[in-house]
Motif scaffolding. Structure first.
Motif, PDB file in Angstrom:
ATOM      1  N   CYS A  85       0.835  -1.202   0.000  1.00  0.00           N
ATOM      2  CA  CYS A  85       0.000   0.000   0.000  1.00  0.00           C
ATOM      3  C   CYS A  85       0.871   1.253   0.000  1.00  0.00           C
ATOM      4  O   CYS A  85       1.782   1.390   0.797  1.00  0.00           O
ATOM      5  N   ASN A  87      -0.127   4.159   0.744  1.00  0.00           N
ATOM      6  CA  ASN A  87      -0.559   5.051   1.814  1.00  0.00           C
ATOM      7  C   ASN A  87       0.011   4.665   3.177  1.00  0.00           C
ATOM      8  O   ASN A  87       0.547   5.492   3.890  1.00  0.00           O
ATOM      9  N   CYS A  88      -0.067   3.364   3.508  1.00  0.00           N
ATOM     10  CA  CYS A  88       0.344   2.960   4.860  1.00  0.00           C
ATOM     11  C   CYS A  88       1.446   1.914   4.845  1.00  0.00           C
ATOM     12  O   CYS A  88       1.863   1.443   5.895  1.00  0.00           O
ATOM     13  N   CYS A  99      -6.466  -1.780   0.111  1.00  0.00           N
ATOM     14  CA  CYS A  99      -5.665  -2.101   1.291  1.00  0.00           C
ATOM     15  C   CYS A  99      -6.580  -2.541   2.418  1.00  0.00           C
ATOM     16  O   CYS A  99      -7.555  -1.866   2.749  1.00  0.00           O
ATOM     17  N   CYS A 102      -6.097   0.348   5.428  1.00  0.00           N
ATOM     18  CA  CYS A 102      -6.566   1.732   5.337  1.00  0.00           C
ATOM     19  C   CYS A 102      -7.532   1.929   4.179  1.00  0.00           C
ATOM     20  O   CYS A 102      -7.998   3.040   3.952  1.00  0.00           O
ATOM     21  N   HIS A 104      -7.068   2.129   1.120  1.00  0.00           N
ATOM     22  CA  HIS A 104      -6.500   2.850  -0.010  1.00  0.00           C
ATOM     23  C   HIS A 104      -6.563   1.934  -1.232  1.00  0.00           C
ATOM     24  O   HIS A 104      -6.318   0.744  -1.117  1.00  0.00           O
TER      25      HIS A 104
HETATM   26 ZN    ZN Z   1      -2.982   1.066   3.345  1.00  0.00          ZN
END
Ligand code: ZN
Length: 109
Positions: A85, A87-88, A99, A102, A104
């Motif tokens: 991911c 994002n995280c 994800c 999160c 995403h």
């Molecule tokens: Zn994520």
């Protein structure tokens, strides 16, 4: 003994084990079952580790590992690959388009 490889990627670990088995290279696994019980462990960074019992196999084992890595890197469009991911930084299985942590959306490589 030397530590050859450490990863929580069980698929990669399993592939490496079968390659070493095929070549009759002696090895042992530490922390093999740690990742399955991660939530219950007091420490967070315990990953399965693959150790070479006989150091003289190191060069051969490294070749095997390089080949495995090259193979997994050479097919980035493969839908069977895990993805990370953006994002995280969580790892997600190939089957997921979002994800799990999160939500995403999966990015195309
Ligand atoms: Zn994520």
């Amino acid at each position: 003994m030397i530590k050859l490889f450490s990863s929580d990627d069980m698929f990669l670990m399993q592939s490496l084990k079968s390659e070493l088995d095929a070549l009759a290279i002696p090895y042992m696994i530490k922390n093999e079952y740690a990742s399955g019980a991660m939530g219950e462990l007091p420490w967070q960074d315990t990953q399965p580790e693959l150790w070479l019992i006989d150091d003289t196999w190191q060069a051969r084992a490294n070749q095997v590992m390089d080949a495995l890595m090259a193979h997994s890197v050479s097919s980035p469009g493969d839908k069977e690959q895990e993805w990370v991911c953006r994002n995280c930084k969580e790892k997600n299985g190939a089957a997921f388009d979002f994800c799990w942590q999160c939500e995403h959306q999966r990015h195309e490589v």
